[in-house]
Design a protein around this motif. Sequence first.
Motif, PDB file in Angstrom:
ATOM      1  N   LEU A  23       0.810  -1.091   0.062  1.00 45.21           N
ATOM      2  CA  LEU A  23       0.173   0.045  -0.002  1.00 45.21           C
ATOM      3  C   LEU A  23       0.886   1.341   0.082  1.00 45.21           C
ATOM      4  N   GLU A  24       1.753   1.179   0.905  1.00 40.18           N
ATOM      5  CA  GLU A  24       2.697   2.341   0.857  1.00 40.18           C
ATOM      6  C   GLU A  24       3.635   2.632  -0.229  1.00 40.18           C
ATOM      7  N   LYS A  25       3.991   1.533  -1.051  1.00 36.02           N
ATOM      8  CA  LYS A  25       4.939   1.548  -2.111  1.00 36.02           C
ATOM      9  C   LYS A  25       3.957   2.052  -3.355  1.00 36.02           C
ATOM     10  N   LEU A  26       2.707   1.484  -3.675  1.00 37.68           N
ATOM     11  CA  LEU A  26       1.990   1.881  -4.879  1.00 37.68           C
ATOM     12  C   LEU A  26       1.146   3.169  -4.688  1.00 37.68           C
ATOM     13  N   GLN A  27       1.022   3.664  -3.479  1.00 41.72           N
ATOM     14  CA  GLN A  27       0.075   4.841  -3.356  1.00 41.72           C
ATOM     15  C   GLN A  27      -1.376   4.551  -3.963  1.00 41.72           C
ATOM     16  N   LEU A  28      -2.116   3.664  -3.526  1.00 39.49           N
ATOM     17  CA  LEU A  28      -3.285   3.319  -4.149  1.00 39.49           C
ATOM     18  C   LEU A  28      -4.393   4.134  -3.940  1.00 39.49           C
ATOM     19  N   ASN A  29      -5.364   4.163  -4.759  1.00 34.90           N
ATOM     20  CA  ASN A  29      -6.814   4.552  -4.468  1.00 34.90           C
ATOM     21  C   ASN A  29      -7.520   3.526  -3.702  1.00 34.90           C
ATOM     22  N   VAL A  30      -7.512   3.860  -2.421  1.00 38.62           N
ATOM     23  CA  VAL A  30      -7.808   2.784  -1.293  1.00 38.62           C
ATOM     24  C   VAL A  30      -9.576   2.415  -1.520  1.00 38.62           C
ATOM     25  N   ASN A  31     -10.126   3.409  -2.193  1.00 39.22           N
ATOM     26  CA  ASN A  31     -11.667   3.183  -2.405  1.00 39.22           C
ATOM     27  C   ASN A  31     -11.894   2.282  -3.444  1.00 39.22           C
ATOM     28  N   LEU A  32     -11.074   2.189  -4.520  1.00 38.67           N
ATOM     29  CA  LEU A  32     -10.947   1.432  -5.619  1.00 38.67           C
ATOM     30  C   LEU A  32     -10.700   0.123  -5.272  1.00 38.67           C
ATOM     31  N   LEU A  33      -9.371  -0.105  -4.555  1.00 42.83           N
ATOM     32  CA  LEU A  33      -8.951  -1.300  -3.851  1.00 42.83           C
ATOM     33  C   LEU A  33      -9.969  -2.073  -3.194  1.00 42.83           C
TER      34      LEU A  33
END
Length: 251
Positions: A134-144
């Motif tokens: 999560l820290e590495k990819l800087q994801l859209n958490v809602n989409l995840l």
Amino acid sequence: MIIYEKEDSYICIAQHDHARISGDLLSAWADELFGSEDRREELNLAAYEHDSSWIELDRIPLWNDAASAPFSFRDFPGNIRFVFYSKAIDRLQETSEYAALLGSILYTTLAERFRNEDTISFVEGEFARQSVILEKLQLNVNLLQEHAKALLLCDELSLFACMEPPGTPREHYEWFANGFPYWFDRTGGTSLIAEWKDERTIALEPYPFSRIVETRLFYKEVGKAEAAKLGISQVYQKAELREQVITIVPK
């Protein structure tokens, strides 16, 4: 391995073949329910590969003396299965960190439902993996979260197709008699209902897919008398791999 009993035999379905069904379902997911095409290929990869940890474990069924039946995924020893789970996620992570993250979330969600001494170290290790990705990819958490929920639903719909004889009435399912938790219905509904229309067709309401889904269920049938005489390993290896087409349609 997914196993259910008939009067004179066991039906044996390899977990990786069950995962193939969940991948076929997720590949047909209606685009508008995601709101984005981002990482669609990686999401599909997570579905198809999420049970690759079972490939070696399912090479032959193991006999459960206590139950006088083959071990299934429900009762397979946790101290073995969770080691293989982590190794499979490691391999998937070499190809796609996002797919590995989704697989890890799926496994920890299921492990938390049945939390015991076998799951603790696995869950803690996977939570650490998830934090790093999560820290590495800087994801859209809602989409995840949407992707993880869709993956879980397709995994459970595949189990519905595999864990009881085709045509089994919904009320006879231990886990799915009241439907599936459903987070995507814009009308406010919270459950998805699956019903066998016949032995080859499953109807869903609501219907989250963009098209009718045709998939294939591969299985082996092992005679109980022959397994008792020769051993389940030998009989399973000699058994013919059979195939049944299953179609998923709107109700």
